[in-house]
Write an enzyme that holds these catalytic residues in place. Structure first.
Site, PDB file in Angstrom:
ATOM      1  N   SER A   1      29.785  39.934  42.157  1.00 16.21           N
ATOM      2  CA  SER A   1      29.813  39.169  43.413  1.00 16.21           C
ATOM      3  C   SER A   1      30.127  37.708  43.167  1.00 16.21           C
ATOM      4  O   SER A   1      30.381  36.967  44.115  1.00 16.21           O
ATOM      5  CB  SER A   1      28.461  39.284  44.124  1.00 16.21           C
ATOM      6  OG  SER A   1      27.426  38.742  43.310  1.00 16.21           O
TER       7      SER A   1
ATOM      8  N   HIS B   1      33.368  45.202  45.318  1.00 18.47           N
ATOM      9  CA  HIS B   1      32.102  44.542  45.600  1.00 18.47           C
ATOM     10  C   HIS B   1      31.392  45.246  46.749  1.00 18.47           C
ATOM     11  O   HIS B   1      31.703  45.028  47.921  1.00 18.47           O
ATOM     12  CB  HIS B   1      32.324  43.061  45.927  1.00 18.47           C
ATOM     13  CG  HIS B   1      31.058  42.330  46.234  1.00 18.47           C
ATOM     14  ND1 HIS B   1      30.976  41.325  47.180  1.00 18.47           N
ATOM     15  CD2 HIS B   1      29.797  42.481  45.735  1.00 18.47           C
ATOM     16  CE1 HIS B   1      29.737  40.881  47.239  1.00 18.47           C
ATOM     17  NE2 HIS B   1      29.009  41.577  46.380  1.00 18.47           N
TER      18      HIS B   1
ATOM     19  N   GLU C   1      34.334  44.881  49.423  1.00 22.44           N
ATOM     20  CA  GLU C   1      35.445  43.981  49.167  1.00 22.44           C
ATOM     21  C   GLU C   1      36.250  44.513  47.976  1.00 22.44           C
ATOM     22  O   GLU C   1      35.694  44.696  46.887  1.00 22.44           O
ATOM     23  CB  GLU C   1      34.943  42.569  48.865  1.00 22.44           C
ATOM     24  CG  GLU C   1      34.292  41.898  50.070  1.00 22.44           C
ATOM     25  CD  GLU C   1      33.706  40.540  49.739  1.00 22.44           C
ATOM     26  OE1 GLU C   1      33.863  39.613  50.553  1.00 22.44           O
ATOM     27  OE2 GLU C   1      33.078  40.406  48.670  1.00 22.44           O
TER      28      GLU C   1
ATOM     29  N   ASN D   1      31.008  35.716  50.567  1.00 23.22           N
ATOM     30  CA  ASN D   1      30.225  34.645  49.947  1.00 23.22           C
ATOM     31  C   ASN D   1      30.931  33.296  50.002  1.00 23.22           C
ATOM     32  O   ASN D   1      30.281  32.249  49.925  1.00 23.22           O
ATOM     33  CB  ASN D   1      29.884  35.002  48.502  1.00 23.22           C
ATOM     34  CG  ASN D   1      28.701  35.950  48.416  1.00 23.22           C
ATOM     35  OD1 ASN D   1      27.838  35.950  49.286  1.00 23.22           O
ATOM     36  ND2 ASN D   1      28.664  36.756  47.378  1.00 23.22           N
TER      37      ASN D   1
END
Length: 506
Positions: free
Chosen positions: A123, A144, A156, A194
């Site tokens: 991540s 991810h 992801e 993120n």
């Protein structure tokens, strides 16, 4: 693109919570799964934990006993890495350390066939960097998953610099075949979620650090006015302050200290004090047995004005307010003493009440000002934040409070911070999303999908930008940039261009 054959074996390396979840997802899709962990006995322990979870699904009626037994028959703990030979896909979920991941995949290349896809669940690390040590980096991709992997739909799919496009397409097709929602993105720090989520935390923490409002009030405004499911203070207490802070610092470092990603000093102090949130019993809020959560600041009942002035044309997001005010029995008249060209409401003693434009209410332009915050939907929201200037009297503030209370809203009066709470947060989220789309990080559709599914935002940030109007978002950021020089709030090139196009069409 054709997904990996369900008859192909999926290997998962790393038998922690995330590895177990990914293994369970692959089992549910019908694959044989080999689960490996470097710690002796951990793979067997993880297999027992997966069996227990599948048993609970049977107890809840979400899986029949035959399905559980078939899945467990396909699950095989591996004692040695060599037992992963013949796998069609290997997904790694080990410690977030670049050298450890590179070592693992270098060893795997001598075990698995050349057509085996290799994937990392990282991540925070660069997919390109992990693949840099490999003989065949083209078959390497990021997958991810979000925790808990069996429940959360988003994955992801990250293309490293050397990833073969066909490999990324096949990985995406495989994830979709597993019942997940894949989004494709380039190998950028933080990927989509993120990277783009940083302002949700950062702006709230900054408002708090500046003395604008306490954490409970900021959370309440973002939930009840902005439509977010959780406020950033309660959410980071749930995630863990150490975890959230580490992600923020990682993205900040990866972007070479870009001021848009600056971490919070207040959050850093929590981490240093060991106040990590729910897992330690205290973070921004107390969680010890018997502890009482603080309530948001909410204004006492005030009399609404009998009449207000309405000057000029409001931003489209505020268009419902006039009808709502009239429905509440308050007379709306054309303002008789305008002192600026932009839209505002005139209160009985002459104070101007208007949507924040990014600037502080003080010093204003000579008269008493009260700014109110941006709402997801002014009809359905249940709370509004107000920021009065120093020149606004107590009667002015009471009139503004009473006006919104007459519309059925709780009101939080906060200090005069530029851009209030929701407006500055949403403006930054929109800008981050526009910037990512403009740089080709991901498609516009995938960006909105990722933010809705990955962090449960009420709208994708690009969708939100369209509803608010990019010219308004651009104006908000320009106002914030004047108040806070240094680059943090400078609108991105992509936003500036798209806002200019939008304005030319008005």
């Amino acid at each position: 693109m054709t997904p990996i054959d369900p008859a192909g074996t999926v290997a998962v390396v790393g038998a922690g919570t995330m590895g177990q979840g990914i293994a369970q997802v692959a089992l549910a899709a019908g694959h044989a799964v080999r689960l490996y962990d470097a710690a002796p006995g951990r793979a067997e322990e993880a297999a027992r934990a997966i069996a227990a979870r599948l048993g609970r699904l049977v107890d809840k009626g979400r899986l029949d006993a035959a399905g559980r037994d078939a899945a467990l028959a396909r699950l095989q703990p591996a004692a040695r890495l060599a037992e992963l030979a013949g796998s069609a896909l290997v997904i790694e979920a080990i410690v977030e350390q670049l050298d450890a991941k590179q070592k693992l995949f270098t060893e795997l290349e001598s075990v698995v066939p050349d057509d085996c896809l290799l994937a990392t669940n990282t991540s925070s690390l660069s997919v390109t960097a992990v693949a840099g040590a490999l003989r065949l980096p083209g078959r390497f991709v990021g997958l991810h998953f979000f925790n808990p992997a069996p429940l959360l739909p988003l994955v992801e799919v990250v293309r490293g610099f050397a990833t073969d496009p066909a490999v990324a397409d096949r990985a995406r097709a495989t994830v979709a075949a597993w019942g997940k929602t894949p989004v494709a993105c380039a190998d950028t720090p933080g990927f989509i979620v993120n990277r783009l989520a940083r302002p949700f935390y950062a702006e709230a923490f900054r408002v708090h650090e500046e003395g604008g409002a306490d954490p409970a009030t900021i959370d309440a405004v973002l939930r009840e006015c902005g439509g977010f499911r959780m406020g950033p203070f309660e959410l980071t207490d749930l995630i863990g302050q150490d975890v959230n802070n580490a992600v923020t610092r990682s993205v900040y470092e990866a972007f070479f200290h870009d001021p848009r990603f600056t971490p919070s000093l207040a959050q850093q102090r929590l981490v240093e004090a060991g106040l990590l949130g729910r897992k330690t019993g205290r973070g921004w809020f107390p969680y010890e047995e018997g502890a009482e959560r603080p309530e948001p600041a909410t204004a006492a009942p005030c009399e609404p004005p009998a009449e207000i002035g309405w000057h000029a044309r409001p931003p489209r997001v505020c268009a419902p307010l006039r009808e709502m005010i009239e429905e509440a029995g308050i007379k709306v008249v054309r303002d008789r003493a305008p002192y600026e060209s932009e839209w505002y409401i005139t209160l009985p003693d002459g104070a101007a009440l208007t949507l924040t434009g990014g600037e502080a209410a003080t010093p204003g332009n000579g008269g008493p000002h009260i700014y109110f915050d941006l709402a997801l939907d002014y009809r359905t929201c249940t709370r509004i934040a107000l920021a009065p200037s120093e020149k606004a009297s107590a009667r002015d503030v009471q009139a503004a409070v009473g006006l919104f209370q007459a519309l059925g809203k709780s009101v939080s009066v906060i200090a005069d911070v530029p851009g209030l709470i929701v407006a500055r947060t949403v403006a930054m989220l929109v800008d981050f999303a526009e910037d990512a789309a403009g740089r080709g990080v991901a498609s516009r559709e995938d960006i909105d999908t990722a933010m809705r599914l990955g962090v449960n935002y009420p709208r994708g940030p690009l969708e939100w930008g369209r509803e608010i109007g990019l010219t308004h978002v651009h104006g908000l950021l320009r106002g914030l940039a004047r108040e806070y020089p240094g680059g943090r709030y400078d609108p991105s090139l992509s936003l500036r261009r798209r806002a200019a196009v939008e304005e030319s069409l008005l």
